[in-house]
Design a protein around this motif. Structure first.
Motif, PDB file in Angstrom:
ATOM      1  N   TRP A  34       2.090  -6.151   5.410  1.00  0.00           N
ATOM      2  CA  TRP A  34       1.549  -5.023   4.653  1.00  0.00           C
ATOM      3  C   TRP A  34       2.312  -4.823   3.346  1.00  0.00           C
ATOM      4  O   TRP A  34       1.707  -4.657   2.290  1.00  0.00           O
ATOM      5  CB  TRP A  34       1.635  -3.747   5.503  1.00  0.00           C
ATOM      6  CG  TRP A  34       1.021  -2.538   4.872  1.00  0.00           C
ATOM      7  CD1 TRP A  34      -0.304  -2.213   4.835  1.00  0.00           C
ATOM      8  CD2 TRP A  34       1.714  -1.462   4.206  1.00  0.00           C
ATOM      9  NE1 TRP A  34      -0.484  -1.008   4.184  1.00  0.00           N
ATOM     10  CE2 TRP A  34       0.737  -0.531   3.789  1.00  0.00           C
ATOM     11  CE3 TRP A  34       3.055  -1.211   3.940  1.00  0.00           C
ATOM     12  CZ2 TRP A  34       1.069   0.648   3.118  1.00  0.00           C
ATOM     13  CZ3 TRP A  34       3.395  -0.038   3.253  1.00  0.00           C
ATOM     14  CH2 TRP A  34       2.409   0.869   2.851  1.00  0.00           C
ATOM     15  N   LEU A  37       0.980  -4.898  -0.363  1.00  0.00           N
ATOM     16  CA  LEU A  37       1.079  -3.616  -1.062  1.00  0.00           C
ATOM     17  C   LEU A  37       1.765  -3.731  -2.417  1.00  0.00           C
ATOM     18  O   LEU A  37       1.257  -3.215  -3.428  1.00  0.00           O
ATOM     19  CB  LEU A  37       1.862  -2.625  -0.195  1.00  0.00           C
ATOM     20  CG  LEU A  37       2.412  -1.386  -0.928  1.00  0.00           C
ATOM     21  CD1 LEU A  37       1.323  -0.353  -1.124  1.00  0.00           C
ATOM     22  CD2 LEU A  37       3.602  -0.795  -0.188  1.00  0.00           C
ATOM     23  N   CYS A  49       5.014   7.191  -2.678  1.00  0.00           N
ATOM     24  CA  CYS A  49       3.910   6.465  -3.307  1.00  0.00           C
ATOM     25  C   CYS A  49       4.504   5.267  -4.029  1.00  0.00           C
ATOM     26  O   CYS A  49       5.270   5.425  -4.980  1.00  0.00           O
ATOM     27  CB  CYS A  49       3.158   7.369  -4.280  1.00  0.00           C
ATOM     28  SG  CYS A  49       1.924   6.492  -5.254  1.00  0.00           S
ATOM     29  N   ALA A  76      -0.607   8.135   1.212  1.00  0.00           N
ATOM     30  CA  ALA A  76      -1.429   7.239   2.037  1.00  0.00           C
ATOM     31  C   ALA A  76      -2.654   6.757   1.274  1.00  0.00           C
ATOM     32  O   ALA A  76      -3.035   5.573   1.357  1.00  0.00           O
ATOM     33  CB  ALA A  76      -1.840   7.952   3.318  1.00  0.00           C
ATOM     34  N   ASN A 117      -1.310   4.203  -1.398  1.00  0.00           N
ATOM     35  CA  ASN A 117      -0.703   3.013  -0.816  1.00  0.00           C
ATOM     36  C   ASN A 117      -1.723   2.149  -0.094  1.00  0.00           C
ATOM     37  O   ASN A 117      -1.666   0.917  -0.163  1.00  0.00           O
ATOM     38  CB  ASN A 117       0.423   3.409   0.132  1.00  0.00           C
ATOM     39  CG  ASN A 117       1.607   4.018  -0.599  1.00  0.00           C
ATOM     40  OD1 ASN A 117       1.782   3.819  -1.800  1.00  0.00           O
ATOM     41  ND2 ASN A 117       2.423   4.782   0.116  1.00  0.00           N
ATOM     42  N   ALA A 118      -2.649   2.766   0.618  1.00  0.00           N
ATOM     43  CA  ALA A 118      -3.679   1.983   1.300  1.00  0.00           C
ATOM     44  C   ALA A 118      -4.583   1.287   0.298  1.00  0.00           C
ATOM     45  O   ALA A 118      -5.021   0.150   0.513  1.00  0.00           O
ATOM     46  CB  ALA A 118      -4.497   2.883   2.223  1.00  0.00           C
ATOM     47  N   ALA A 154      -2.660  -1.685  -1.016  1.00  0.00           N
ATOM     48  CA  ALA A 154      -2.467  -2.738  -0.013  1.00  0.00           C
ATOM     49  C   ALA A 154      -3.693  -3.612   0.168  1.00  0.00           C
ATOM     50  O   ALA A 154      -3.596  -4.703   0.755  1.00  0.00           O
ATOM     51  CB  ALA A 154      -2.073  -2.107   1.324  1.00  0.00           C
ATOM     52  N   ALA A 210      -4.033  -2.044   6.093  1.00  0.00           N
ATOM     53  CA  ALA A 210      -4.065  -1.230   4.877  1.00  0.00           C
ATOM     54  C   ALA A 210      -4.176   0.260   5.187  1.00  0.00           C
ATOM     55  O   ALA A 210      -3.340   1.045   4.735  1.00  0.00           O
ATOM     56  CB  ALA A 210      -5.193  -1.699   3.957  1.00  0.00           C
ATOM     57  N   ALA A 237      -0.467   2.534   6.055  1.00  0.00           N
ATOM     58  CA  ALA A 237      -0.297   3.517   4.979  1.00  0.00           C
ATOM     59  C   ALA A 237      -0.211   4.928   5.540  1.00  0.00           C
ATOM     60  O   ALA A 237       0.643   5.726   5.133  1.00  0.00           O
ATOM     61  CB  ALA A 237      -1.447   3.404   3.980  1.00  0.00           C
ATOM     62  N   ALA A 274       3.437   7.086   5.750  1.00  0.00           N
ATOM     63  CA  ALA A 274       3.510   8.332   4.982  1.00  0.00           C
ATOM     64  C   ALA A 274       3.959   9.494   5.858  1.00  0.00           C
ATOM     65  O   ALA A 274       4.817  10.303   5.463  1.00  0.00           O
ATOM     66  CB  ALA A 274       2.155   8.626   4.341  1.00  0.00           C
ATOM     67  N   GLY A 281      -8.150   3.276   1.255  1.00  0.00           N
ATOM     68  CA  GLY A 281      -7.479   4.452   0.730  1.00  0.00           C
ATOM     69  C   GLY A 281      -8.106   5.727   1.254  1.00  0.00           C
ATOM     70  O   GLY A 281      -7.410   6.632   1.750  1.00  0.00           O
ATOM     71  N   ALA A 321      -7.355   6.107   5.031  1.00  0.00           N
ATOM     72  CA  ALA A 321      -6.028   6.639   5.328  1.00  0.00           C
ATOM     73  C   ALA A 321      -5.965   8.135   5.065  1.00  0.00           C
ATOM     74  O   ALA A 321      -5.404   8.905   5.864  1.00  0.00           O
ATOM     75  CB  ALA A 321      -4.975   5.901   4.487  1.00  0.00           C
TER      76      ALA A 321
END
Length: 445
Positions: free
Chosen positions: A38, A42, A69, A82, A85-86, A89, A107, A111, A115, A209, A212
């Motif tokens: 991951w 990421l 972040c 989250a 980051n997702a 990723a 992902a 994430a 978080a 994203g 998450a």
């Protein structure tokens, strides 16, 4: 309603049990492999759009909290971190896959879990437990609705919401009832359309994203007492009915629960493009190793694949980076001319390479009925390469490098991490982070 009659209750009970059940060392190691992979996906993605654009656009909405972040290096509320980051990723198309369900679980799940864990100041073990629980819930729900779900929906956006909700709820201390409410609420917020990545645009990385973010919203409000519909997965107008051709194959989804674990059967990508292209790339690599031909010797290449290979990845005119990552023609040409399909294959220079572009029209794609019938448990390709000297080379690639039958070793996974992360962090910090991910007891920061 009992857990045996209701898949949501069965999955909720299983997920909640990961708070204090024994953690087998092999599953902990598989979860660490997922974390290594991951972060490898990421960190390069965090430097690119859409995450970089989103970080600037949403900076005022960061909120208070300890979640990091990775796009801008600032801490804030878990949902904010989250979401970004997702998205990051999933951007460079190197994130993991659960082959049998088609879900990219890492992902959104990692994430969300990371978080919450960072915000709560937890250690590595609770994070590993949450990752295992989230993968188990997400992959099993995906199994229930595939393969028909994938005709219109992006599984990572839809089902990824459940994995994020399960992981987040576990770290928030959910019992089985609260976990069930988190999953039930997640179901009604799941989304992600295939059309978003059949053409141009940046929407595809937004799917995990959103998953998450929505998963953590569902988890947090469930802990506050918000309830969801307990029959939302399998009901006549529930999640499965709305997104597949049935109310779900829950017998298949729940088979082996508490015995066989999704985290132990994850595919880690060996190429930086759509996974439906991998069998063609691996097969072409095998033919080149056996016969030693170069790009100038190729007259034509035909790829027979399963349905998604043709429907999603037959893109002879791919122009942008996004389209190139989903083009059999581009990726095959990149492998021939550049020796690999990693990040360097999608630079502006590579995309404009006239020699590579001249090879693309020589590559064609069709659906092979035998491979279509075997999908999704088998991801294979038939290759036919015609050389200018008249030789005709054929090969059937039965699986993909990185799949459970031919997994990346820990050493190969570490090599992938170093390749992708060193340009971002430098050699010394990359080595330190990799060591901490494999062996550390503290939470990744």
């Amino acid at each position: 309603m009992s857990a045996t009659a209701n898949p949501l209750l069965a999955l909720a009970g299983h997920a909640a049990s990961w708070r204090d059940r024994p953690l087998p060392p092999d599953l902990a190691h598989h979860a660490r492999r997922a974390l290594v992979d991951w972060f490898a996906a990421l960190l390069p993605g965090a430097r690119q759009a859409p995450a970089s654009l989103m970080a600037a656009a949403l900076a005022a909405e960061r909120g208070e909290g300890g979640a990091l972040c990775y796009t801008d290096g600032k801490r804030g509320a878990p949902r904010h971190a989250a979401l970004l980051n997702a998205t990051a990723a999933h951007t460079v198309e190197f994130d993991d896959i659960h082959r049998d369900s088609g879900l990219h679980p890492g992902a959104p799940t990692i994430a969300a879990a990371l978080a919450v864990a960072q915000d709560r100041g937890l250690a590595m073990e609770p994070l590993l437990r949450a990752v295992i629980a989230g993968y188990e819930v997400g992959c099993r729900i995906a199994l229930a609705v595939q393969p028909s779900h994938y005709r219109h929906w992006h599984t990572t956006g839809t089902v990824g919401t459940f994995g994020a909700a399960a992981a987040g709820a576990l770290l928030l201390g959910a019992d089985a009832a609260q976990m069930g409410n988190a999953l039930a609420t997640a179901a009604t917020m799941a989304s992600g359309l295939q059309q978003a990545f059949r053409g141009e645009g940046m929407s595809k990385p937004l799917h995990p994203g959103h998953a998450a973010d929505a998963g953590l919203l569902a988890a947090r409000i469930a802990m506050a007492g918000v309830t969801g519909a307990p029959d939302v997965l399998h009901g006549p107008v529930g999640f499965a009915a709305a997104t597949s051709d049935s109310t779900g194959d829950w017998a298949k989804a729940l088979d082996g629960l508490d015995r066989d674990f999704a985290i132990a059967a994850i595919t880690f990508k060996n190429h930086g493009c759509c996974g439906h292209i991998f069998p063609a790339l691996d097969g072409l690599g095998a033919l080149r190793a056996a016969h030693g031909f170069g790009p100038g010797e190729v007259e034509s290449i035909h790829v027979g694949g399963y349905r998604a290979t043709q429907e999603l990845c037959d893109r002879p005119q791919a122009a942008s980076e996004q389209e190139a990552r989903f083009s059999v023609q581009y990726c095959v040409a990149a492998l021939l001319h550049r020796g690999g399909v990693r990040l360097a294959a999608f630079t502006p220079e590579a995309l404009a390479d006239p020699a590579l572009r001249a090879t693309m029209p020589k590559v064609s794609v069709s659906i092979a009925p035998d491979l279509a019938d075997a999908y999704p448990r088998r991801r294979a390709a038939h290759l036919r390469v015609v050389l200018r000297d008249g030789r005709v080379l054929t090969h059937t690639q039965p699986n993909r490098k990185g799949d459970p039958e031919d997994p990346l070793s820990d050493a190969e996974l570490s090599d992938k991490f170093r390749e992708l992360v060193t340009p971002v962090l430098g050699s010394a910090e990359t080595a330190a982070r990799l060591e901490a991910l494999w062996h550390g007891t503290a939470l990744p920061g």
